[in-house]
Every structure is written in C-alpha cells, then in structure tokens.
Design an enzyme around this catalytic site. Sequence first.
Site, mmCIF file in Angstrom:
data_model
loop_
_atom_site.group_PDB
_atom_site.id
_atom_site.type_symbol
_atom_site.label_atom_id
_atom_site.label_comp_id
_atom_site.label_asym_id
_atom_site.label_seq_id
_atom_site.Cartn_x
_atom_site.Cartn_y
_atom_site.Cartn_z
ATOM 1 N N LYS A 1 0.757 -1.197 -0.033
ATOM 2 C CA LYS A 1 0.113 -0.086 -0.066
ATOM 3 C C LYS A 1 0.638 1.351 -0.027
ATOM 4 C CE LYS A 1 -2.094 -1.569 3.662
ATOM 5 N NZ LYS A 1 -1.349 -2.449 4.228
ATOM 6 N N ARG B 1 -9.414 0.399 9.327
ATOM 7 C CA ARG B 1 -8.908 -0.873 9.734
ATOM 8 C C ARG B 1 -9.788 -1.311 10.816
ATOM 9 N NH1 ARG B 1 -3.213 0.343 9.482
ATOM 10 N NH2 ARG B 1 -2.139 -1.463 9.442
ATOM 11 N N ARG C 1 12.512 -5.795 5.175
ATOM 12 C CA ARG C 1 12.319 -4.720 4.779
ATOM 13 C C ARG C 1 12.812 -3.587 4.965
ATOM 14 N NH1 ARG C 1 6.025 -3.447 4.413
ATOM 15 N NH2 ARG C 1 5.708 -3.161 6.894
ATOM 16 N N ARG D 1 11.914 -0.591 10.510
ATOM 17 C CA ARG D 1 10.532 -0.631 11.843
ATOM 18 C C ARG D 1 10.591 -1.695 12.773
ATOM 19 N NH1 ARG D 1 5.080 -0.653 8.374
ATOM 20 N NH2 ARG D 1 4.040 -1.539 9.551
ATOM 21 N N ARG E 1 -0.059 -8.846 14.038
ATOM 22 C CA ARG E 1 -0.628 -7.808 12.466
ATOM 23 C C ARG E 1 -1.961 -8.958 11.421
ATOM 24 N NH1 ARG E 1 4.620 -5.157 11.274
ATOM 25 N NH2 ARG E 1 3.937 -4.047 9.417
#
Length: 218
Positions: free
Chosen positions: A13, A88, A127, A161, A172
């Site tokens: 996203k 969400r 990432r 992160r 998550r």
Amino acid sequence: MNIILLGPPGAGKGTQAQRLVAERAMVQLSTGDMLRAAVKAGTPVGLQAKAVMESGALVSDEIVSGIIGEMLDTLGADTGVIFDGFPRTAAQADALDGLLATRGRTLDHVVELEVDEAALIERIVGRYTCAKCGEGYHDRFKLPKVAGVCDVCGSTEFKRRPDDNADTVRTRMAEYRAKTAPILPIYEARGLVQRVDGMADIDVVSRAIAAVLDGVAG
Ligand code: ADP
C-alpha cells in the site's frame, strides 16, 4: 478523487501510494506513518501508541480517526486523498464516512491488493528504508545498486521498523483478518471495491491501480 488502498500488512500500500503521489495531485494519508511520527516526537498520542504498535495490535479507533480528521483539515478541497492503512475496522469505516461527508468529499474507489500471506511475511521481515529520503529496500528483493548507499539520495543510513519482525507480523496479519477484512463487504455493497493482484511486479501493480483510477479497469 478520494481512494482507499486496502490489503494486509506488506501488501504494498505504501509503495503504491507514494507512486500515486508522484504522478497525480494526491496526498497519502498513512495512519501508520503518522503514528510513527507521533512516537518519534514523543507526543501524548505517540506515548499511548508505541507499545500497541510494537505488539502488532491496533491503536484505538478514536485516536486514528482523530488524526485523519486533523490531516483532512489541512488539505485544499481539490487535493485528492489516498487513505493508506485507514480504515482498519468497521468503526473507522463509519468514522471515515462522517469525516468525508462533513468536508464535502466522496469516496471514489477502494482498491484491494490481493496477496499471499506466506510471501508477505518474507517481504516484511526483509524490508528497510533510507533514513533520509524514505526509499524502500529489501534484503533479498531490492538491494541498493551500490551496497550501503541509497540509490535515490546517496545517504548511507537506513532504518527498519521495530514491528517488522516475524512475531509481530503474525499478530498484524491476524488483526487484519479479524478486523479489517470484514470491512470489505461494506464497500462491496456500494460497488466501490476493485481487486488488484498485489503479487505482481511493482510496476504492473501501479498500472493496474492507474487503470482503476482512470476508469479503464476491466
Ligand atoms: P502495516 O500496514 O505494514 O501493518 P502500518 O504502517 O499501516 O503498517 O501500521 C503499523 C501499526 O500502526 C499497526 O500495526 C497499528 O498498530 C498502527 N495503526 C496504523 N494504522 C492504524 C489504524 N487505522 N487503526 C489502528 N491502528 C493503526
């Protein structure tokens, strides 16, 4: 134009939102980015959100809806918005309807990025981003052309992160399945949802999203 990018963590996203911003008169409103900024700045919201985010759970609907409302008020009426990571939950979807209506905005598209969960874990855990310009990289899929140097700005500092570890990612994902996926039928009933294959190459995904926005999707 106002659109929502929907999909599980790591679906792409943020990557796609950044591309849309570069190409169109649109801004990206990412509740994740806003919350991370609040944590970094040590604001009251940040202090409340920090532990919740590190566990992979969701921050309260009131907090995220509040920051989205504040951000919307900083925008000109003709600026398009890409909602990234919001709504969400069903309560947030409801809040968004109100926030848009009171500002004379309408929702044009909900783009669902369809992805394979197992692949997502690998995407997320590997990432990282340039600490200076935010360009995204990946340990396996996208290394800088010169090791340790950002392709875009030349910085040698990168960051990861704290919630991009395997355990938190699983929480998550579970939150997405339990609380976020159920809002899709709400938008489906309004004829707003279009699905895009999020496992395709980044450029292919961008073209598919552009086709949705330009009204030429099949
Ligand atoms: P991702 O989509 O990769 O999980 P985000 O950057 O969108 O990452 O969000 C990171 C974390 O921030 C979430 O796990 C959650 O704790 C919090 N968060 C972000 N957006 C929301 C939201 N709309 N509602 C509740 N919590 C949120």
